[in-house]
Design an enzyme around this catalytic site. Structure first.
Site, PDB file in Angstrom:
ATOM      1  N   LYS A  92       0.664  -0.959   0.280  1.00 19.24           N
ATOM      2  CA  LYS A  92       0.264  -0.320  -0.108  1.00 19.24           C
ATOM      3  C   LYS A  92       0.797   1.173  -0.105  1.00 19.24           C
ATOM      4  CE  LYS A  92      -3.630   2.204   0.505  1.00 19.24           C
ATOM      5  NZ  LYS A  92      -2.847   2.602  -0.974  1.00 19.24           N
ATOM      6  N   GLN A 100       7.139   3.839   4.013  1.00 21.24           N
ATOM      7  CA  GLN A 100       5.861   2.902   3.646  1.00 21.24           C
ATOM      8  C   GLN A 100       5.369   2.292   4.380  1.00 21.24           C
ATOM      9  OE1 GLN A 100       3.510   5.564   1.115  1.00 21.24           O
ATOM     10  NE2 GLN A 100       2.382   5.640   2.793  1.00 21.24           N
ATOM     11  N   LYS A 131       5.320   3.682   8.526  1.00 20.03           N
ATOM     12  CA  LYS A 131       4.132   4.299   8.654  1.00 20.03           C
ATOM     13  C   LYS A 131       3.136   3.362   8.991  1.00 20.03           C
ATOM     14  CE  LYS A 131       4.604   7.203   5.290  1.00 20.03           C
ATOM     15  NZ  LYS A 131       3.922   8.140   4.057  1.00 20.03           N
ATOM     16  N   LYS A 154       5.139   1.915  -3.232  1.00 17.31           N
ATOM     17  CA  LYS A 154       5.244   2.948  -3.876  1.00 17.31           C
ATOM     18  C   LYS A 154       5.295   2.885  -5.654  1.00 17.31           C
ATOM     19  CE  LYS A 154       4.653   7.234  -1.960  1.00 17.31           C
ATOM     20  NZ  LYS A 154       4.166   7.886  -0.801  1.00 17.31           N
ATOM     21  N   GLY A 177      -2.750   7.917  -4.560  1.00 21.70           N
ATOM     22  CA  GLY A 177      -2.034   9.475  -4.971  1.00 21.70           C
ATOM     23  C   GLY A 177      -0.935   9.941  -4.111  1.00 21.70           C
ATOM     24  N   ASP A 178       0.164  10.765  -5.064  1.00 14.87           N
ATOM     25  CA  ASP A 178       1.282  11.257  -3.698  1.00 14.87           C
ATOM     26  C   ASP A 178       1.402  12.801  -4.624  1.00 14.87           C
ATOM     27  OD1 ASP A 178       3.745  10.362  -1.456  1.00 14.87           O
ATOM     28  OD2 ASP A 178       4.499  11.281  -3.103  1.00 14.87           O
ATOM     29  N   THR A 195      -3.800  13.560   4.956  1.00 19.97           N
ATOM     30  CA  THR A 195      -2.740  13.824   5.431  1.00 19.97           C
ATOM     31  C   THR A 195      -2.290  15.221   6.537  1.00 19.97           C
ATOM     32  OG1 THR A 195      -2.541  12.480   3.247  1.00 19.97           O
ATOM     33  CG2 THR A 195       0.001  13.620   4.969  1.00 19.97           C
ATOM     34  N   ASN A 223      -2.352  19.398  -1.859  1.00 15.30           N
ATOM     35  CA  ASN A 223      -2.664  18.285  -1.487  1.00 15.30           C
ATOM     36  C   ASN A 223      -2.882  18.310   0.311  1.00 15.30           C
ATOM     37  OD1 ASN A 223      -3.557  15.035   0.570  1.00 15.30           O
ATOM     38  ND2 ASN A 223      -5.279  15.819  -0.871  1.00 15.30           N
ATOM     39  N   SER A 232      -6.797   5.477   3.883  1.00 17.65           N
ATOM     40  CA  SER A 232      -6.695   4.922   2.675  1.00 17.65           C
ATOM     41  C   SER A 232      -7.269   3.815   3.104  1.00 17.65           C
ATOM     42  CB  SER A 232      -5.826   5.158   1.832  1.00 17.65           C
ATOM     43  OG  SER A 232      -5.348   6.294   1.137  1.00 17.65           O
TER      44      SER A 232
HETATM   45  P1  NDP Z   1       0.872  17.576  -3.929  1.00 20.14           P
HETATM   46  O1  NDP Z   1       1.230  16.897  -5.711  1.00 20.14           O
HETATM   47  O2  NDP Z   1      -0.411  17.755  -4.067  1.00 20.14           O
HETATM   48  O3  NDP Z   1       1.583  18.641  -3.427  1.00 20.14           O
HETATM   49  C1  NDP Z   1       2.890  18.971  -3.640  1.00 20.14           C
HETATM   50  C2  NDP Z   1       3.551  20.731  -3.234  1.00 20.14           C
HETATM   51  O4  NDP Z   1       4.597  20.753  -3.374  1.00 20.14           O
HETATM   52  C3  NDP Z   1       3.058  21.591  -4.246  1.00 20.14           C
HETATM   53  O5  NDP Z   1       2.660  22.958  -3.911  1.00 20.14           O
HETATM   54  C4  NDP Z   1       4.480  21.106  -5.281  1.00 20.14           C
HETATM   55  O6  NDP Z   1       4.941  23.057  -6.311  1.00 20.14           O
HETATM   56  C5  NDP Z   1       5.764  21.150  -4.223  1.00 20.14           C
HETATM   57  N1  NDP Z   1       6.790  21.160  -4.496  1.00 20.14           N
HETATM   58  C6  NDP Z   1       7.616  19.399  -4.925  1.00 20.14           C
HETATM   59  N2  NDP Z   1       8.090  19.092  -5.230  1.00 20.14           N
HETATM   60  C7  NDP Z   1       8.616  19.610  -5.183  1.00 20.14           C
HETATM   61  C8  NDP Z   1      10.060  20.455  -4.975  1.00 20.14           C
HETATM   62  N3  NDP Z   1      11.637  19.728  -5.389  1.00 20.14           N
HETATM   63  N4  NDP Z   1      10.789  21.317  -3.794  1.00 20.14           N
HETATM   64  C9  NDP Z   1       9.739  22.941  -3.896  1.00 20.14           C
HETATM   65  N5  NDP Z   1       9.008  22.301  -3.762  1.00 20.14           N
HETATM   66  C10 NDP Z   1       8.602  21.246  -3.836  1.00 20.14           C
HETATM   67  O7  NDP Z   1       1.456  16.456  -3.448  1.00 20.14           O
HETATM   68  P2  NDP Z   1       1.184  16.168  -1.752  1.00 20.14           P
HETATM   69  O8  NDP Z   1       0.857  17.174  -0.491  1.00 20.14           O
HETATM   70  O9  NDP Z   1      -0.439  14.929  -1.917  1.00 20.14           O
HETATM   71  O10 NDP Z   1       2.552  15.601  -1.453  1.00 20.14           O
HETATM   72  C11 NDP Z   1       3.484  16.805  -0.368  1.00 20.14           C
HETATM   73  C12 NDP Z   1       4.179  15.551   0.629  1.00 20.14           C
HETATM   74  O11 NDP Z   1       3.094  14.859   1.385  1.00 20.14           O
HETATM   75  C13 NDP Z   1       5.486  15.354  -0.481  1.00 20.14           C
HETATM   76  O12 NDP Z   1       6.307  14.784  -0.208  1.00 20.14           O
HETATM   77  C14 NDP Z   1       4.290  13.163   0.019  1.00 20.14           C
HETATM   78  O13 NDP Z   1       5.220  12.151  -0.422  1.00 20.14           O
HETATM   79  C15 NDP Z   1       3.564  13.777   1.140  1.00 20.14           C
HETATM   80  N6  NDP Z   1       2.080  12.679   1.513  1.00 20.14           N
HETATM   81  C16 NDP Z   1       1.709  12.811   0.479  1.00 20.14           C
HETATM   82  C17 NDP Z   1       0.156  12.383   1.222  1.00 20.14           C
HETATM   83  C18 NDP Z   1      -0.727  11.999   0.864  1.00 20.14           C
HETATM   84  O14 NDP Z   1      -2.289  11.346   0.923  1.00 20.14           O
HETATM   85  N7  NDP Z   1      -0.680  12.832  -0.358  1.00 20.14           N
HETATM   86  C19 NDP Z   1       0.631  11.476   2.998  1.00 20.14           C
HETATM   87  C20 NDP Z   1       1.892  11.647   3.064  1.00 20.14           C
HETATM   88  C21 NDP Z   1       2.247  11.805   2.592  1.00 20.14           C
HETATM   89  P3  NDP Z   1       4.865  22.536  -7.193  1.00 20.14           P
HETATM   90  O15 NDP Z   1       3.274  22.660  -7.793  1.00 20.14           O
HETATM   91  O16 NDP Z   1       5.714  24.089  -8.134  1.00 20.14           O
HETATM   92  O17 NDP Z   1       5.301  21.354  -8.038  1.00 20.14           O
HETATM   93  O1  2IT Z   2       3.007   9.218   1.337  1.00 23.97           O
HETATM   94  C1  2IT Z   2       1.646   7.669   1.822  1.00 23.97           C
HETATM   95  O2  2IT Z   2       1.666   8.055   3.068  1.00 23.97           O
HETATM   96  C2  2IT Z   2       1.002   8.894   0.770  1.00 23.97           C
HETATM   97  N1  2IT Z   2       1.285   9.380  -0.635  1.00 23.97           N
HETATM   98  C3  2IT Z   2      -0.388   8.169   0.658  1.00 23.97           C
HETATM   99  C4  2IT Z   2      -0.508   6.630   0.585  1.00 23.97           C
HETATM  100  C5  2IT Z   2      -1.315   6.304   0.177  1.00 23.97           C
HETATM  101  O3  2IT Z   2      -1.459   4.782   0.158  1.00 23.97           O
HETATM  102  O4  2IT Z   2      -3.060   6.528   0.532  1.00 23.97           O
END
Ligand code: NDP
Ligand code: 2IT
Length: 469
Positions: free
Chosen positions: A111, A132, A135, A147, A186-187, A231, A262, A400
């Site tokens: 997952k 993961q 976590k 992943k 997603g991620d 998250t 997100n 999830s």
């Molecule tokens: P999104 O794609 O929704 O948002 C990512 C954000 O981070 C955007 O604002 C993006 O800017 C910025 N970003 C991405 N790459 C870079 C970089 N190299 N330098 C600076 N800014 C950057 O992703 P999420 O919000 O889903 O994910 C954000 C983090 O949270 C990641 O590390 C992800 O692995 C983690 N995460 C996500 C989960 C989820 O459920 N979605 C769960 C747990 C962890 P721009 O738009 O300019 O690219």
């Molecule tokens: O980093 C993470 O935990 C996620 N992107 C969410 C993974 C999931 O299966 O919901």
């Protein structure tokens, strides 16, 4: 400890070259990983962090060494790499790389999310899949670690291009996933729109509603309420628990958040709801500083900007007349709580020092591995409440898991029910990490506690299931 850092644009890579205190056995495991994968710095960094934390557990329970748990764990069970051809807006064929790292399934189906970003390569997904494992274990739900993703860059692409890419990505991925095998979500770069296209393709290819095969679906077709929020909300719930240990809460606190995707959006929303003032957010181009605070109305404007118009955070500064900068980072601002929620290695040693010097009391990692090892050391030494990603951002994958539970039951829970369960899970993760840190002699070191607690559950399952597990 000595680190060598390489910086390329805004992306930073850190390789640990010398560590003077690591146990010989653990050091030998780490050295083998370095020998095999010297060009996967993020994976090495993530493995190193966990292995270092595990020293006291391996000493206390020699059976983990006897059963070669670490040797097995650092090697993914399976890695799938594939070609993804798709058609761009000019009718030209483009080719990207697709991956799924199926890391560990001892406690449940693989997952973990899918990341679409130009920096994606095998080593990045191995780091994320590795995180993961622990976590997912901490959530208390039966989910293994995995992943996937692609070096496809959704920035500036039309919906039709994204749909073409997602459909072709699923043409290969569908044969590897399943409710009892592997359940992606997603991620970075994969949100509701992408999950919709992926799910649509899966349904057409298989002629089935594979409802439990992806999470993060729309609420009208098998998704769970609160999954989009999970998250960010979960991260704030975790920090709330850390603050409680010092008799503090969010009310009246100043919060700095990186990212505006997100995780950042909903971390911001929950912080506002709890009475805090969020003064900064960012994207990969720069960051905004709003000293009056981002209100719920301003946040809704950001959500429209990012999720619908897919614009840049700079537009916020223009619209609301605040400062925007492409230099430095929001970590230079004075704040009580920092929630790095963009990407890996986005808080370096100097930035951590600035945060500490400016009086930060808590850091909650919304992103995966956003703080470089030296930054973590700085926080721990300064007794800042530091919530590592594995624990602090586990709310997303936890909901999830709840989405999977609802799908299996063919039931749909209310917002209140899911939010309540999410809150309960985050409180439990905090308790587990805290109590484990105490048991292993470093009370309040949540990194130590989360790594050991996440590890033990998986290790025990691997022992119980025999040497192939
Ligand atoms: P999104 O794609 O929704 O948002 C990512 C954000 O981070 C955007 O604002 C993006 O800017 C910025 N970003 C991405 N790459 C870079 C970089 N190299 N330098 C600076 N800014 C950057 O992703 P999420 O919000 O889903 O994910 C954000 C983090 O949270 C990641 O590390 C992800 O692995 C983690 N995460 C996500 C989960 C989820 O459920 N979605 C769960 C747990 C962890 P721009 O738009 O300019 O690219
Ligand atoms: O980093 C993470 O935990 C996620 N992107 C969410 C993974 C999931 O299966 O919901």
């Amino acid at each position: 400890m000595i680190y060598v850092g390489v910086r390329a644009g805004r992306a930073r890579y850190y390789i640990v070259v010398v560590h003077l205190t690591m146990d010989n056995y653990i050091e030998s495991i780490y050295n083998k990983v370095v020998e095999k994968d010297p060009h996967q710095p993020e994976f090495l960094q993530a493995v190193r962090e966990v292995l270092e934390s595990l020293e006291p557990a391996i000493k206390k329970y020699p059976k983990y060494k006897e059963y070669a748990i670490l040797e097995r764990m650092v090697e993914p069970e399976r890695v799938i790499q594939f070609r993804v051809p798709w058609i761009d807006r000019d009718g030209k064929i483009q080719v990207n790389r697709g991956f799924r790292v199926e890391f560990n399934s001892a406690i449940g189906p693989y997952k973990g999310g899918l990341r679409f970003h130009r920096t994606v390569y095998l080593g990045l997904l191995k780091f994320l899949g590795w995180e993961q494992i622990f976590k997912n274990s901490l959530t208390g739900l039966p989910m293994g670690g995995g992943k996937g993703g692609s070096d496809f860059d959704p920035h500036g692409k039309t919906d039709a291009e994204v749909e073409s890419f997602c459909t072709n990505f699923m043409m290969e991925l569908y044969r590897h996933i399943g409710q009892f095998t592997d359940v992606p979500a997603g991620d970075i770069g994969v949100g509701g729109r992408e999950i919709g296209y992926l799910y649509g393709a899966y349904r057409k290819i298989t002629n089935q509603h594979g409802t439990c095969v992806l999470t993060g679906k729309g609420a009208g077709w098998g998704g769970s309420l609160i999954r989009p929020e999970a998250t960010g909300y979960g991260c704030v719930y975790f920090v709330q628990e850390m603050l409680k240990t010092r008799g503090e809460d969010f009310k009246g606190k100043t919060v700095v958040i990186s990212g505006s995707g997100n995780v950042a959006q909903y971390a911001c929303e929950k912080s506002i709801q709890l009475g805090a003032k969020v003064i900064a957010m960012s994207d990969s181009s720069g960051w905004i500083h709003d000293p009056d605070g981002i209100t719920q109305e301003k946040l809704e404007w950001i959500m429209e900007l990012k999720n619908v118009r897919r614009g840049r955070i700079k537009e916020y500064a223009e619209h609301f007349g605040v400062d925007y900068s492409t230099k430095g980072s929001p970590w230079s601002l004075k704040c009580d709580i920092a929630l790095p929620s963009a990407t890996q290695n986005e808080v370096d040693a100097n930035e951590a020092k600035m945060l500490v010097d400016n009086g930060v009391i808590a850091v909650g990692e919304g992103a995966n591995m956003p703080c470089v090892p030296e930054a973590i050391e700085t926080f721990l030494e300064a007794k800042v409440l530091y919530g590592p990603g594995k624990a602090a951002n586990a709310g997303g994958v936890a909901v999830s898991g709840l989405e999977m539970a609802q799908n299996s039951q063919r039931l749909f829970w209310t917002r209140e029910e899911v939010d309540h369960k999410l809150h309960e899970i985050m409180v439990n993760i905090h308790k587990t990490a805290y109590e484990t840190s105490k048991k292993f002699g470093d009370m309040g070191n949540y990194m130590l506690g989360a790594n050991i607690a996440g590890f033990i559950k998986v290790a025990e399952a691997m022992i119980a299931q025999g040497h192939r597990a």
